[in-house]
Write a protein that holds these residues in place. Structure first.
Motif, PDB file in Angstrom:
ATOM      1  N   GLN A   1       5.586   6.661  11.758  1.00 26.30           N
ATOM      2  CA  GLN A   1       6.005   6.576  10.363  1.00 26.30           C
ATOM      3  C   GLN A   1       7.244   7.508  10.007  1.00 26.30           C
ATOM      4  O   GLN A   1       7.668   7.164   8.901  1.00 26.30           O
ATOM      5  CB  GLN A   1       4.754   7.102   9.743  1.00 26.30           C
ATOM      6  CG  GLN A   1       3.536   6.222   9.670  1.00 26.30           C
ATOM      7  CD  GLN A   1       3.288   4.914   8.774  1.00 26.30           C
ATOM      8  OE1 GLN A   1       3.805   5.476   7.463  1.00 26.30           O
ATOM      9  NE2 GLN A   1       3.391   3.728   9.277  1.00 26.30           N
TER      10      GLN A   1
ATOM     11  N   SER B   1       1.016   3.252   3.785  1.00 24.83           N
ATOM     12  CA  SER B   1       1.362   2.528   4.901  1.00 24.83           C
ATOM     13  C   SER B   1       2.586   1.696   4.777  1.00 24.83           C
ATOM     14  O   SER B   1       3.269   1.243   5.731  1.00 24.83           O
ATOM     15  CB  SER B   1       0.280   1.923   5.707  1.00 24.83           C
ATOM     16  OG  SER B   1      -0.165   0.827   4.824  1.00 24.83           O
ATOM     17  N   ARG B   2       2.578   1.182   3.602  1.00 22.23           N
ATOM     18  CA  ARG B   2       3.629   0.350   2.962  1.00 22.23           C
ATOM     19  C   ARG B   2       3.587  -1.174   3.854  1.00 22.23           C
ATOM     20  O   ARG B   2       4.173  -2.147   3.839  1.00 22.23           O
ATOM     21  CB  ARG B   2       5.222   0.577   3.453  1.00 22.23           C
ATOM     22  CG  ARG B   2       5.534   2.048   2.796  1.00 22.23           C
ATOM     23  CD  ARG B   2       5.221   1.852   1.415  1.00 22.23           C
ATOM     24  NE  ARG B   2       5.885   2.961   0.592  1.00 22.23           N
ATOM     25  CZ  ARG B   2       7.169   2.853   0.147  1.00 22.23           C
ATOM     26  NH1 ARG B   2       7.969   1.705   0.244  1.00 22.23           N
ATOM     27  NH2 ARG B   2       7.557   4.007  -0.624  1.00 22.23           N
ATOM     28  N   PHE B   3       1.933  -1.248   4.545  1.00 21.68           N
ATOM     29  CA  PHE B   3       1.639  -2.640   4.712  1.00 21.68           C
ATOM     30  C   PHE B   3       1.364  -3.167   3.358  1.00 21.68           C
ATOM     31  O   PHE B   3       1.212  -2.733   2.417  1.00 21.68           O
ATOM     32  CB  PHE B   3       0.356  -2.669   5.637  1.00 21.68           C
ATOM     33  CG  PHE B   3       0.755  -2.280   6.987  1.00 21.68           C
ATOM     34  CD1 PHE B   3       1.015  -1.137   7.498  1.00 21.68           C
ATOM     35  CD2 PHE B   3       0.359  -3.353   8.092  1.00 21.68           C
ATOM     36  CE1 PHE B   3       1.337  -0.900   8.905  1.00 21.68           C
ATOM     37  CE2 PHE B   3       0.599  -3.070   9.294  1.00 21.68           C
ATOM     38  CZ  PHE B   3       1.029  -2.006   9.668  1.00 21.68           C
TER      39      PHE B   3
ATOM     40  N   TYR C   1      -0.321   9.305   8.063  1.00 21.42           N
ATOM     41  CA  TYR C   1       0.911   8.864   7.053  1.00 21.42           C
ATOM     42  C   TYR C   1       0.298   7.166   6.671  1.00 21.42           C
ATOM     43  O   TYR C   1       0.766   6.745   5.884  1.00 21.42           O
ATOM     44  CB  TYR C   1       2.191   8.808   7.456  1.00 21.42           C
ATOM     45  CG  TYR C   1       2.644  10.321   7.777  1.00 21.42           C
ATOM     46  CD1 TYR C   1       2.436  11.286   6.732  1.00 21.42           C
ATOM     47  CD2 TYR C   1       3.738  10.658   8.827  1.00 21.42           C
ATOM     48  CE1 TYR C   1       2.815  12.409   6.836  1.00 21.42           C
ATOM     49  CE2 TYR C   1       4.268  12.042   8.820  1.00 21.42           C
ATOM     50  CZ  TYR C   1       3.764  12.952   7.880  1.00 21.42           C
ATOM     51  OH  TYR C   1       4.292  14.200   7.802  1.00 21.42           O
ATOM     52  N   MET C   2      -0.733   6.932   7.495  1.00 21.99           N
ATOM     53  CA  MET C   2      -1.041   5.528   7.061  1.00 21.99           C
ATOM     54  C   MET C   2      -1.914   5.427   5.689  1.00 21.99           C
ATOM     55  O   MET C   2      -1.974   4.505   5.136  1.00 21.99           O
ATOM     56  CB  MET C   2      -1.972   4.737   8.128  1.00 21.99           C
ATOM     57  CG  MET C   2      -1.078   4.761   9.611  1.00 21.99           C
ATOM     58  SD  MET C   2       0.007   3.533   9.173  1.00 21.99           S
ATOM     59  CE  MET C   2      -0.565   2.027   9.303  1.00 21.99           C
TER      60      MET C   2
ATOM     61  N   GLN D   1       0.924  -1.115   0.084  1.00 23.97           N
ATOM     62  CA  GLN D   1      -0.109   0.014   0.019  1.00 23.97           C
ATOM     63  C   GLN D   1       0.829   1.254  -0.075  1.00 23.97           C
ATOM     64  O   GLN D   1       1.906   1.443   0.593  1.00 23.97           O
ATOM     65  CB  GLN D   1      -0.891   0.031   1.155  1.00 23.97           C
ATOM     66  CG  GLN D   1      -2.130   0.898   1.345  1.00 23.97           C
ATOM     67  CD  GLN D   1      -1.800   2.049   2.312  1.00 23.97           C
ATOM     68  OE1 GLN D   1      -0.693   2.761   1.950  1.00 23.97           O
ATOM     69  NE2 GLN D   1      -2.527   2.249   3.198  1.00 23.97           N
TER      70      GLN D   1
ATOM     71  N   ARG E   1       8.744   8.386  -0.303  1.00 21.07           N
ATOM     72  CA  ARG E   1       9.868   7.948   0.570  1.00 21.07           C
ATOM     73  C   ARG E   1      11.087   7.767  -0.406  1.00 21.07           C
ATOM     74  O   ARG E   1      11.009   7.807  -1.754  1.00 21.07           O
ATOM     75  CB  ARG E   1       9.399   6.667   1.023  1.00 21.07           C
ATOM     76  CG  ARG E   1       8.131   6.760   2.164  1.00 21.07           C
ATOM     77  CD  ARG E   1       7.999   5.601   2.765  1.00 21.07           C
ATOM     78  NE  ARG E   1       6.533   5.599   3.362  1.00 21.07           N
ATOM     79  CZ  ARG E   1       6.292   5.510   4.691  1.00 21.07           C
ATOM     80  NH1 ARG E   1       7.294   4.658   5.376  1.00 21.07           N
ATOM     81  NH2 ARG E   1       5.048   5.288   5.000  1.00 21.07           N
TER      82      ARG E   1
END
Lengths: 260, 161, 787
Positions: free
Chosen positions: B44, A176-178, C708-709, A173, C715
């Motif tokens: 985060q 979130s990088r989940f 940020y989720m 994702q 990045r």
């Protein structure tokens, strides 16, 4: 945050005792729980930190079964390498700082629908060890953020049978990088397993049609024409149910190819 | 309140804390080390990254009591003994790896953790390792370049300036 | 050049030492003795009527000093808007009241309802949870087009509608534009969205109000790009504190990107509460709070049309834009879609006829204001996307079509009211073709294909207008402030200089770059010059740092003040050397008499100024300190050409940036290293807008991207190394340094390059897709591919 008592038992027995108190909650690596507390979305009276319990840490390889202590951090699993697909998965969780703190027990117990470890556990046919019992992964993950754990019961370890072949492919994702979708496949003594995380409203699940197809022919081509229904998939700004369903197919093929 | 003591940058620091007191709060308020920054509340951004017993962690996700007895290193403890910038810090200055400076302490702490694990990382490995640290100013170009340079690799051929 | 770097040197930044060693001093690092903390209870609904607020239980909770609500601000001014736009009928925009704390209604999620001041931050938050607020939900208006429909719920009941203004530019051209479209050989139309963004400087906002009853003196410490502007707006319009009784301090600021320009309710609250309680009051925004209280950016919905003749010359352009203002007018919000957007619509092209219509709309969302580029990215995106689409429709090379229509003669007066002084658009395009290695694209395309990936190339140009000015013009356009800059240069007796500037770095490196200019002018080491900024007690006045204006405007003020210093120092030197003033030359830090070997060092002259024993006291005053105000007579016009190469995974829709090149013309350059860094950062934000970032509200006005989720920040692994070049230099003709501005270019130039590249990749694969709205997330690209 609401205030609470923080206790740091050094033995499992003391931890279980402390968790018997009213509104006590276990604190493992805290990578999910601490932000939740900071948002005041939880109000425990006591947090029982599991990070000081040495008996819950460590990785043991016994006769083709890898036993990982519940308080073992992701970085340690990533470094281990005995079960390469599992180590790779651990190395894809979060970021280096999260991996130094977050634990396998915490991740398994939280059962975030987008977390990686539940896919590894279900996709490997792992056994979840608690302070009371052992539960097959198939019976452990009961729904989004839901598990078979009882009140006051904690994950003390996870036993992974090391399969002949396995691989994990994660599609992140963007924020979130989940896992937007993650697929873990394995081929071992007990057959083929395909576990999917990130996609379903029911949390991690096994894609049985793919398992059947792969059982007779463990190659990406075996999945041609197979798809999971979009119905029941998560839909949000990062992907529609149809997109997630599509990714399940794509990633499963990739995982099979990667497993070789 | 519970008393905790930890060794921060080689100096013992004690203080009374609540259960909810975060390590980041302890560092900023009790130890007076404000180089550790708070940029988010969802773990985060990585601006609060410090080393606890040698491992990089986001100090906003660790309770002060959990660091009782630990060795903690913060950005204030990174310079050489004579106070000059260490190799990583110097590379950040040399290659303009910072602008507003807010994410910088976390970036330096992360770079130090990376180079300890992987003394000669590739560009891809650097970028991957920085996943938990957000920078809004530099576009990461000069951060990556600075870390590559700090690892002793030749960065003169990297893209254009 | 001075040994430690004059103009043109990539001098290492001196401020880095403190930032790298953890000794930077940001606002949240400051604490005042006896300080209390405030927590703002914010609305969790987008639109509602406040029926009652009961603070009785909360006020009795531990540590609570006082609870404030909107009622405490009756009779106190509201948050002012700094720009009044006049609509196409000559009427002023609709301008709603903006109370410090909500009065009567809440108008967006995050609108502050009450403020609890307590001994600790947690106590304040505990008490806030005990406040009983009864809000009657009202239907929210989120979609701009629905908001201006007849009968839509009104964000502000006392306004006639949700339409802030309907602006036409240039209204007199409208009919001629219409005729040109009727006469066109080809018309290309594109509907697009410029996605709402959240600036997200890594340092969240902080405000500390302090009050000294002894001197009736208020001080506000705040995370601001322009402390003097805050002093003026808050002192004069909100709290009624005269400027000599109000000091605003911004220490190190951790990024701003526009969102720290504006005067916010929290600043006024902390200043107000500190006076009321006779106690310092501190507010530190959490990131979650920042998402719903920092002004957002962009959020335009546009239809753009380009008319071409049979030879593919652009003959006319028109655009209709809906611009979201949010629930209230933030400080410069009305100017963004108008004077920072409409006037840029000519871009790099000699399109003779242009008409821009903008409807600014109130919605139940966080106020929207300037974000890096502010209006110019929105203009550039529309223009460069529609040109790209036109090239594809006509089957011509997108670069050739651009080149054919480039402006080549300067100065050039556009049909949208500005005059470009200099530029060389072919030169930057030539440079781009070189640094982007466009000739190697086909080989890279083949390589991508061999791995099953689609590859695309996107190219575009941009022009921007920086250093917004001059004051008399912007006054006519509705600005309620001047747009000059000031500097005081103080020379000390022993020769060192202190520059007090109204510009205020929030990452741009003024402390390093500004001394390079003075070092060059005087011929001394840059280390002899110190920059003081961020405190209204020091610099005489300041408009601050935004709009890529610091060096062009603030730097020019410093140059003017330094010129005055040098002129006076020459008089002193002439006296010391017993020569005529006209014969005195300043070089390498020494004054000499032309044609002789007689000279006197800089330090001897400055000493004489302060120890005037041998000094022409009857002719000149002792001392050596000068102030200058510089008001530019035009914008500066940086320009450039950008290229992006993407790979698209046909199975997942994920687009990755493989190469990115930027050839910019910023005029003269003071510190190339810093300029590179500015461009890098801008490009990353542009890539972020194009691929990742998008602020999303649901139809009830709940913010879905509240952390940020869900709000995808770029990045390190989302971006490549960038190839940037600024060797094409056409110096600005109207400021003393010949500089343009470089802070926003990257964010302006990069989004169309990325989108053009993704569309190119898909079309090369046989797709008929002509457009995908940003952010081009994997799911959106996949959805477009599978349409």
């Amino acid at each position: 945050m609401y205030d609470f008592e923080l206790t740091r038992p050094t033995s499992l027995a003391d931890a279980i005792k402390a968790l018997g108190e009213e509104d006590a909650q276990p604190l493992s690596g805290g990578q999910t729980l601490v932000p939740t507390l900071r948002q005041r979305l939880a109000m425990p009276s006591t947090l029982v930190s599991l990070t000081g319990i040495e008996e819950l840490k460590g990785i043991k390889n016994e006769g083709g079964t890898l036993t990982i202590g519940g308080a073992t951090c992701h970085a340690d699993v990533a470094r281990d390498g005995t079960y390469p697909a599992l180590s790779e998965l651990a190395g894809l969780i979060g970021d280096p700082h999260v991996r130094n703190r977050g634990t396998i027990g915490g991740s398994i117990a939280n059962n975030d629908p987008s977390a990686c470890y539940p896919a590894a556990a279900l996709g490997s046919g792992a056994t979840i060890v608690t302070n009371n019992r052992e539960v097959a992964a198939d019976d452990f993950f009961t729904g989004m953020f839901e598990t078979a754990l009882d009140e006051g019961e904690i994950v003390t370890g996870v036993k992974f049978p090391v399969p002949e072949k396995a691989a994990y492919v994660k599609f992140e994702q963007p924020a979130s990088r989940f896992a937007l979708v993650g697929v873990f496949v394995s081929k071992g003594a007990d057959g083929v397993r395909v576990a999917v995380t990130g996609a379903s409203e029911g949390g991690v699940f096994r894609w049985s049609e793919a398992e059947d197809a792969l059982s007779s022919n463990f190659s990406p081509d075996a999945l041609d024409g197979l798809s999971v229904p979009a119905d029941g998939m998560i839909g949000d700004m990062h992907g529609s149910p149809a997109y997630r369903a599509h990714l399940v197919g794509v990633l499963t093929k990739r995982a099979v190819a990667k497993a070789g | 309140m519970t008393d905790v003591t930890m060794t921060i940058n080689g100096r013992a620091v004690s203080g009374a804390v609540e259960g909810r007191t975060l390590l980041s709060t302890f560092l900023r308020e009790t130890a007076g080390l404000t180089g550790t920054h708070i940029g988010c509340d969802t773990a985060q951004c990585g601006a609060c990254t410090v080393h606890v017993n040698g491992a990089s962690m986001k100090s906003c996700t660790v309770f002060a009591q959990e660091a009782d007895g630990a060795e903690v290193t913060t950005i204030e403890g990174m310079a050489n003994a004579d106070g000059s910038l260490n190799t990583i810090q110097q590379a950040f200055q040399d290659h303009h790896g910072l602008q507003c400076g807010f994410c910088t302490p976390g970036m330096v702490m992360t770079a130090a953790a990376l180079l300890k694990e992987n003394p000669k990382p590739s560009e891809t490995e650097v970028r991957d390792y920085l996943k938990g640290n957000l920078c809004r100013c530099t576009g990461y170009h000069n951060i990556v370049k600075a870390i590559m340079a700090a690892s002793g690799q030749d960065v003169s051929a990297i893209a254009a300036e | 050049m001075p040994a430690d770097g004059g103009i043109g040197a990539s001098t290492k930044r001196r401020e880095d030492i403190r930032f790298l060693s953890g000794t930077g001093r940001y606002t949240d690092d400051l604490n005042r003795p006896g300080q209390a903390y405030v927590f703002f209870l914010r609305s969790n609904v987008a639109h509602g009527k406040i029926k009652s607020i009961n603070t009785d239980d909360a006020a009795a909770m531990p540590g609570v000093a006082r609870i404030f609500t909107g009622a405490d601000f009756e009779g106190v001014g509201g948050i002012p808007c700094g720009w009044q736009v006049t609509d196409k009928h000559g009427q002023p925009m609709q301008e709603p009241a903006h109370p410090v704390l909500a009065q009567g209604k809440v108008r967006h999620v995050g609108d502050p309802i009450a403020a609890v001041v307590a001994d600790t931050a947690e106590q304040a938050r505990d008490a806030a949870e005990a406040i009983e607020v009864d809000i009657e939900d009202l239907p929210a208006v989120i979609d701009m087009k629905k908001a201006v429909e007849e009968g839509a719920p009104k964000v502000h009941d006392d306004l006639t509608s949700n339409l802030c203004y309907d602006w036409g530019f240039v209204e007199e051209n409208k009919d001629a534009v219409e005729q040109a479209f009727q006469d066109a050989a080809h018309v290309t139309t594109l509907e697009l969205v410029n996605n709402r963004l959240i600036a997200n400087p890594m340092e969240p906002r902080v405000a500390i109000g302090d009050y000294d009853p002894a001197g009736d003196m208020s001080t506000l410490y705040t995370t601001s790009q322009n402390p003097h502007v805050i002093r003026l707006l808050m002192g004069a319009f909100v709290l009624g504190i005269p400027e000599h009784k109000l000091r605003v301090v911004s220490p190190d600021v951790g990024g701003g990107f526009g969102t720290k320009i504006f005067h916010y309710a929290e600043e006024a609250f902390c200043t107000f509460a500190a006076r009321a309680l006779k106690r310092p009051v501190k507010w530190t925004s959490s990131r979650s709070e920042a998402f719903m209280s920092d002004a957002h950016g962009r959020d335009h919905v546009s239809t753009i049309q380009l008319a071409l003749d049979a030879d593919n010359n652009f003959t006319a352009l028109r655009t209709d834009t809906y611009a979201n203002m949010g629930a209230y007018l933030s400080t410069f919000a009305p100017s963004v879609p108008t004077w920072l957007h409409g006037v840029l619509m000519a871009g790099n092209y000699k399109t003779p006829l242009i008409y821009v219509n903008v409807k600014a709309v109130f919605t139940n969302t966080v106020p929207v204001d300037a974000y890096r580029g502010a209006g110019r990215p929105e203009a550039t995106y529309q223009l460069e996307r529609v040109i790209d689409k036109a090239a594809r429709e006509l089957g011509v090379d997108p670069i050739a079509l651009r080149r054919q229509n480039f402006i080549t003669e300067f100065p050039y007066a556009t049909p949208v009211a500005v005059e470009y002084d200099t530029g060389d658009y072919h030169a930057t395009m030539d440079k781009l073709e070189e640094i982007a290695d466009l000739s190697g694209f086909e080989a890279r395309l083949a390589e991508s294909k061999s791995r099953g990936k689609l590859r695309g190339l996107g190219v575009n140009c941009y022009i921007e207008a920086c250093g917004i000015a001059p004051s008399n013009l912007v006054g006519q356009l509705g600005a309620r402030a001047g747009l000059y800059e000031s500097a005081t240069v103080r020379v000390n007796a022993t020769g060192g200089l202190v520059v007090m500037t109204g510009s205020h770095s929030h990452g741009q490196g003024h402390e390093t770059a500004f001394p390079q200019v003075i070092a060059e002018m005087i011929g001394i080491d840059a280390s002899m010059v110190e920059i003081v900024h961020g405190d209204t007690a020091n610099a005489p006045m300041g408009m601050g740092t935004y709009g890529s204006r610091s060096l062009a405007v603030g730097g020019s003020a410093m140059v003017r003040a330094t010129e005055k210093i040098i002129a006076k120092a020459k008089k002193i030197a002439a006296h010391l050397l017993e020569a005529s003033e006209g014969d005195i030359e300043l070089k390498d830090g020494a004054f000499s008499v032309a044609g002789t070997d007689k000279s006197v060092a800089w330090g001897d002259v400055t000493l004489a100024a302060y120890v005037p024993h041998n000094y022409p006291l009857e002719v000149i005053e002792p001392g050596l300190e000068e102030t200058a105000f510089y008001d530019p007579n035009n914008f500066t016009y940086p320009s450039g050409a950008y290229a992006c190469e993407v790979e698209v995974d046909p199975d997942t829709g994920k687009a990755t940036i493989e190469r990115f090149a930027a050839a910019d013309d910023f005029g003269n350059i003071v510190n190339p290293m810093i300029v590179d860094g500015q461009v890098h950062g801008g490009i990353a934000q542009g890539i972020g807008q194009a691929l990742l970032e998008g602020c999303v509200y649901d139809e009830d006005g709940q913010l879905l991207t509240g952390s940020y989720m869900d709000y995808a920040m770029p990045r390190a692994d989302d971006v490549p190394y960038y190839h940037v070049d600024h060797s094409c230099q056409t110096p600005c003709t109207h400021n003393p340094l010949g500089v343009k501005g470089c802070g926003e270019a990257g964010a302006i130039g990069s989004p169309p390059a990325v989108v053009n590249a993704v569309v190119d990749a898909l079309q090369r694969n046989g797709s008929s897709i002509t457009h995908i709205d940003m952010p081009l997330s994997p799911s959106r690209v996949w959805a477009a591919m599978t349409q």
